[in-house]
Design a protein around this motif. Sequence first.
Motif, PDB file in Angstrom:
ATOM      1  N   ILE A  13       0.873  -1.340   0.041  1.00 21.64           N
ATOM      2  CA  ILE A  13       0.083  -0.298   0.047  1.00 21.64           C
ATOM      3  C   ILE A  13       0.864   1.160   0.035  1.00 21.64           C
ATOM      4  CG2 ILE A  13      -0.082   0.026   2.387  1.00 21.64           C
ATOM      5  CD1 ILE A  13      -3.038   1.170   1.989  1.00 21.64           C
ATOM      6  N   ALA A  14       0.435   2.077  -0.637  1.00 23.24           N
ATOM      7  CA  ALA A  14       0.847   3.492  -0.689  1.00 23.24           C
ATOM      8  C   ALA A  14      -0.122   4.528  -0.496  1.00 23.24           C
ATOM      9  CB  ALA A  14       1.830   3.942  -1.929  1.00 23.24           C
ATOM     10  N   ALA A  15       0.040   5.057   0.781  1.00 25.62           N
ATOM     11  CA  ALA A  15      -0.892   6.323   1.303  1.00 25.62           C
ATOM     12  C   ALA A  15      -0.205   7.687   1.208  1.00 25.62           C
ATOM     13  CB  ALA A  15      -1.541   5.956   2.614  1.00 25.62           C
ATOM     14  N   ALA A  16      -0.652   8.540   0.536  1.00 25.68           N
ATOM     15  CA  ALA A  16      -0.080   9.918   0.415  1.00 25.68           C
ATOM     16  C   ALA A  16      -0.777  11.050   0.895  1.00 25.68           C
ATOM     17  CB  ALA A  16       0.545  10.003  -0.948  1.00 25.68           C
ATOM     18  N   TRP A  17      -0.274  11.995   1.314  1.00 26.70           N
ATOM     19  CA  TRP A  17      -0.906  13.160   1.436  1.00 26.70           C
ATOM     20  C   TRP A  17      -0.121  14.425   1.086  1.00 26.70           C
ATOM     21  CZ3 TRP A  17       0.015   9.297   4.865  1.00 26.70           C
ATOM     22  CH2 TRP A  17      -1.265   8.544   5.631  1.00 26.70           C
ATOM     23  N   LYS A  18      -0.959  15.400   0.397  1.00 28.82           N
ATOM     24  CA  LYS A  18      -0.107  16.767   0.075  1.00 28.82           C
ATOM     25  C   LYS A  18       0.333  17.241   1.112  1.00 28.82           C
ATOM     26  CE  LYS A  18      -2.808  17.425  -4.344  1.00 28.82           C
ATOM     27  NZ  LYS A  18      -3.512  18.549  -4.926  1.00 28.82           N
ATOM     28  N   LEU A  19       1.680  18.037   0.943  1.00 30.98           N
ATOM     29  CA  LEU A  19       2.335  18.409   1.946  1.00 30.98           C
ATOM     30  C   LEU A  19       2.294  20.085   2.158  1.00 30.98           C
ATOM     31  CD1 LEU A  19       6.003  17.051   1.361  1.00 30.98           C
ATOM     32  CD2 LEU A  19       4.599  16.922   3.443  1.00 30.98           C
ATOM     33  N   PRO A  20       2.639  20.870   3.242  1.00 32.96           N
ATOM     34  CA  PRO A  20       2.476  22.391   3.187  1.00 32.96           C
ATOM     35  C   PRO A  20       3.266  22.702   1.985  1.00 32.96           C
ATOM     36  CG  PRO A  20       2.863  21.310   5.352  1.00 32.96           C
ATOM     37  CD  PRO A  20       3.013  20.199   4.271  1.00 32.96           C
ATOM     38  N   PHE A  30       4.641   3.892   2.764  1.00 29.49           N
ATOM     39  CA  PHE A  30       4.615   2.720   2.107  1.00 29.49           C
ATOM     40  C   PHE A  30       4.890   1.479   2.921  1.00 29.49           C
ATOM     41  CE2 PHE A  30       7.506  -0.346  -0.206  1.00 29.49           C
ATOM     42  CZ  PHE A  30       6.813  -0.955  -0.926  1.00 29.49           C
ATOM     43  N   ALA A  31       3.965   0.600   2.646  1.00 29.03           N
ATOM     44  CA  ALA A  31       4.266  -0.699   3.228  1.00 29.03           C
ATOM     45  C   ALA A  31       3.815  -2.130   2.528  1.00 29.03           C
ATOM     46  CB  ALA A  31       3.398  -0.525   4.660  1.00 29.03           C
ATOM     47  N   LEU A  32       4.555  -2.841   2.875  1.00 30.61           N
ATOM     48  CA  LEU A  32       4.085  -4.282   2.474  1.00 30.61           C
ATOM     49  C   LEU A  32       3.204  -4.867   3.518  1.00 30.61           C
ATOM     50  CD1 LEU A  32       7.658  -5.902   1.272  1.00 30.61           C
ATOM     51  CD2 LEU A  32       5.897  -4.455  -0.282  1.00 30.61           C
ATOM     52  N   TYR A  33       1.957  -5.422   3.285  1.00 27.48           N
ATOM     53  CA  TYR A  33       1.319  -6.107   4.144  1.00 27.48           C
ATOM     54  C   TYR A  33       0.853  -7.733   4.015  1.00 27.48           C
ATOM     55  CZ  TYR A  33      -2.843  -5.078   1.177  1.00 27.48           C
ATOM     56  OH  TYR A  33      -3.630  -5.077   0.146  1.00 27.48           O
ATOM     57  N   LYS A  34       0.542  -8.278   5.093  1.00 26.39           N
ATOM     58  CA  LYS A  34       0.176  -9.608   4.839  1.00 26.39           C
ATOM     59  C   LYS A  34      -1.101  -9.896   4.051  1.00 26.39           C
ATOM     60  CE  LYS A  34       2.166 -10.415   9.371  1.00 26.39           C
ATOM     61  NZ  LYS A  34       2.055 -10.977  10.926  1.00 26.39           N
ATOM     62  N   PRO A  35      -0.985 -10.954   3.252  1.00 30.91           N
ATOM     63  CA  PRO A  35      -2.203 -11.452   2.566  1.00 30.91           C
ATOM     64  C   PRO A  35      -3.474 -11.482   3.428  1.00 30.91           C
ATOM     65  CG  PRO A  35      -0.377 -12.495   1.537  1.00 30.91           C
ATOM     66  CD  PRO A  35       0.229 -11.923   2.965  1.00 30.91           C
ATOM     67  N   THR A  36      -3.311 -11.825   4.647  1.00 32.31           N
ATOM     68  CA  THR A  36      -4.441 -12.113   5.572  1.00 32.31           C
ATOM     69  C   THR A  36      -5.222 -10.757   6.088  1.00 32.31           C
ATOM     70  OG1 THR A  36      -2.852 -12.148   7.067  1.00 32.31           O
ATOM     71  CG2 THR A  36      -3.379 -14.363   6.344  1.00 32.31           C
ATOM     72  N   THR A  37      -4.634  -9.955   5.530  1.00 29.84           N
ATOM     73  CA  THR A  37      -5.297  -8.598   5.920  1.00 29.84           C
ATOM     74  C   THR A  37      -5.563  -7.807   4.904  1.00 29.84           C
ATOM     75  OG1 THR A  37      -5.388  -6.530   7.557  1.00 29.84           O
ATOM     76  CG2 THR A  37      -3.132  -7.114   6.256  1.00 29.84           C
ATOM     77  N   ASN A  38      -6.045  -6.543   4.727  1.00 26.99           N
ATOM     78  CA  ASN A  38      -6.348  -5.862   3.560  1.00 26.99           C
ATOM     79  C   ASN A  38      -6.032  -4.370   3.712  1.00 26.99           C
ATOM     80  OD1 ASN A  38      -8.769  -4.446   4.990  1.00 26.99           O
ATOM     81  ND2 ASN A  38      -9.581  -6.413   4.872  1.00 26.99           N
ATOM     82  N   ALA A  39      -5.869  -3.383   2.699  1.00 28.24           N
ATOM     83  CA  ALA A  39      -5.575  -2.024   2.703  1.00 28.24           C
ATOM     84  C   ALA A  39      -6.515  -1.088   3.562  1.00 28.24           C
ATOM     85  CB  ALA A  39      -5.826  -1.628   1.317  1.00 28.24           C
ATOM     86  N   ASP A  40      -7.620  -1.820   3.767  1.00 30.38           N
ATOM     87  CA  ASP A  40      -8.722  -0.969   4.667  1.00 30.38           C
ATOM     88  C   ASP A  40      -8.439  -0.924   6.110  1.00 30.38           C
ATOM     89  OD1 ASP A  40     -10.349   0.460   2.755  1.00 30.38           O
ATOM     90  OD2 ASP A  40     -11.579  -1.420   2.679  1.00 30.38           O
ATOM     91  N   THR A  41      -7.968  -2.232   6.233  1.00 25.98           N
ATOM     92  CA  THR A  41      -7.659  -2.393   7.746  1.00 25.98           C
ATOM     93  C   THR A  41      -6.337  -1.598   8.179  1.00 25.98           C
ATOM     94  OG1 THR A  41      -8.467  -4.775   7.848  1.00 25.98           O
ATOM     95  CG2 THR A  41      -6.979  -3.984   9.410  1.00 25.98           C
ATOM     96  N   ASP A  55      -3.562   0.525  -3.680  1.00 23.48           N
ATOM     97  CA  ASP A  55      -3.410  -0.837  -3.272  1.00 23.48           C
ATOM     98  C   ASP A  55      -2.850  -1.415  -4.304  1.00 23.48           C
ATOM     99  OD1 ASP A  55      -3.732  -3.151  -1.562  1.00 23.48           O
ATOM    100  OD2 ASP A  55      -5.998  -3.407  -1.891  1.00 23.48           O
ATOM    101  N   ARG A  56      -1.534  -2.346  -4.099  1.00 17.91           N
ATOM    102  CA  ARG A  56      -1.256  -2.913  -5.072  1.00 17.91           C
ATOM    103  C   ARG A  56      -0.726  -4.244  -4.741  1.00 17.91           C
ATOM    104  NH1 ARG A  56       2.088  -0.688  -9.898  1.00 17.91           N
ATOM    105  NH2 ARG A  56       3.702  -2.166 -10.343  1.00 17.91           N
ATOM    106  N   LYS A  57      -1.531  -5.300  -5.560  1.00 13.78           N
ATOM    107  CA  LYS A  57      -1.888  -6.488  -5.220  1.00 13.78           C
ATOM    108  C   LYS A  57      -1.049  -7.368  -6.140  1.00 13.78           C
ATOM    109  CE  LYS A  57      -6.194  -5.961  -2.966  1.00 13.78           C
ATOM    110  NZ  LYS A  57      -6.181  -6.477  -1.729  1.00 13.78           N
ATOM    111  N   PRO A  58      -0.554  -8.719  -5.804  1.00 12.35           N
ATOM    112  CA  PRO A  58      -0.294  -9.556  -6.705  1.00 12.35           C
ATOM    113  C   PRO A  58      -1.350 -10.041  -7.484  1.00 12.35           C
ATOM    114  CG  PRO A  58       0.561 -10.268  -4.471  1.00 12.35           C
ATOM    115  CD  PRO A  58      -0.251  -9.078  -4.311  1.00 12.35           C
ATOM    116  N   ALA A  59      -0.894 -10.005  -8.857  1.00  6.47           N
ATOM    117  CA  ALA A  59      -1.949 -10.136 -10.001  1.00  6.47           C
ATOM    118  C   ALA A  59      -3.034 -11.507  -9.703  1.00  6.47           C
ATOM    119  CB  ALA A  59      -1.449 -10.516 -11.366  1.00  6.47           C
ATOM    120  N   ALA A  60      -2.417 -12.405  -9.040  1.00  6.44           N
ATOM    121  CA  ALA A  60      -3.307 -13.643  -8.760  1.00  6.44           C
ATOM    122  C   ALA A  60      -4.400 -13.375  -7.907  1.00  6.44           C
ATOM    123  CB  ALA A  60      -2.250 -14.813  -8.045  1.00  6.44           C
TER     124      ALA A  60
END
Length: 473
Positions: A280-287, A347-358, A450-455
């Motif tokens: 996941i990459a979550a971005a906010w505009k800066l000052p 930016f973070a890699l996350y476990k397939p057992t969870t999801n971006a919303d969490t 949210d960048r997911k393995p194609a499978a």
Amino acid sequence: MLKTTRRAAMGMLATASLVLTGAFAHAAPSADRWQIPVHTKQLANGLTVVVSPDASSPTVGISVVYKVGMRLEPKNRTGFAHLFEHLMFQGTPTAPKGVFDKVITSGGGNNNGSTRPDFTNYIETAPSSALESMLWLEADRMKTLDFNPATLKNQQDVVKEEIRVNVQNQPYGGFMWLDISALAFDKWENAHDGYGSFVDLENANLDDVRAFHRDFYGPNNAVLSIAGDVTPAQGFALAEKYFGKIAARPTPKPSDFSEGLNTKERRLTQPDKLAQVPAIAAAWKLPARASKDQAPFAVLGQLLAGGDASRLYQGLVKGRELALNLDSFYGLTGIWEYDGPSLFTVFALYKPTTNADTLLVAMDEEIARIVKDGVSDAELRNLKTALLADWYNDAEMFLRRADRLAKLQALWGDASIVNQVPDWIAAVTSADVQRVAAAYLTTANRSVIDRKPAAMLAPPAAAQAASQAASKP
């Protein structure tokens, strides 16, 4: 190595009296901090020269920063600023390719360059005995380049191969800095791919190269910075000797690429054929640069994602074990080195057992806790110490010092900002951190990929077939 007096200075974080009204005020420097020597002079042709003398080592670092980057490249020539950076190393009529590297590396030095949204920089370091040679070579390629079809074709191929290696054939492919900008920004100057498309790169021609050099590589659009074993008088005299006769050239007026904060969250899901786990990459505009919120955001960024002790790392990686790792970026530069819209990206890699919303809910909870409770005095001191240690450690290295001074002069118009930043950081309060967290780290100002393995995105039947095929010997 960090000198004892400077290390001690880092720990002496006496709060400076600083008034901030829309832009940073020029605060008096604190007497208990290392004051980096900064001497500035503008030549008659518009070249700004910065010299920072330091005789502790018989070496020098130099940086030439041109005030042109990805934002200013032509619309039908994406990636051209980066391509041009490569061409600057291909030689001139008086110094053919290979001369530059030979002059510098023969004395044990090295050189490099990089392209960013608001600048392109060229850096060298070598024994001080090589200073004149380096300045002659930099001035030579400021005057003109060896414009020829062979070098253009060669560097077009080199840049395309960079894209293949770093983006197309790499898991996650730089989506956390390329694709996230395209999602977060509205104006082309801020949103387009600075690496460039193959079509645009291939369509670049020698007329484009000549025009770009003419328009953006004149002395009046550049800053030369020298740090190390040189006196201000020597530095200015050498700058005049080698650069003084280069004529100023008209520079095109840039378009208005300013943007306000976003008012509605932007979301995108992408497949990745090479990734093993989702990211996941979550971005906010800066000052805006020089706003009263910039220094507090530097502290906030350190608090949220500045290493293993940060709130997000401890909360998402260590505590809840949702993410596998966590990193953060300030666009393609740093918190003090942008001159137009930029992003703070987690930016973070996350476990397939969870999801971006969490993950996003967990991030929001950490941010809400900061907005509600602020930061303790002890934690705030630690954050400031870490930021100032990084700031001074970089300044110890002549190459990095020269480069930072050149960038500050180019972007802020004042290299002496290098001695004001520590006071701005020291003046940040818990209330400041709460204010900027509430103002900028909002859902409405957030863009998420949210960048997911194609499978993981394939229909169940297709995913099962792919899994069976992969398991066959």
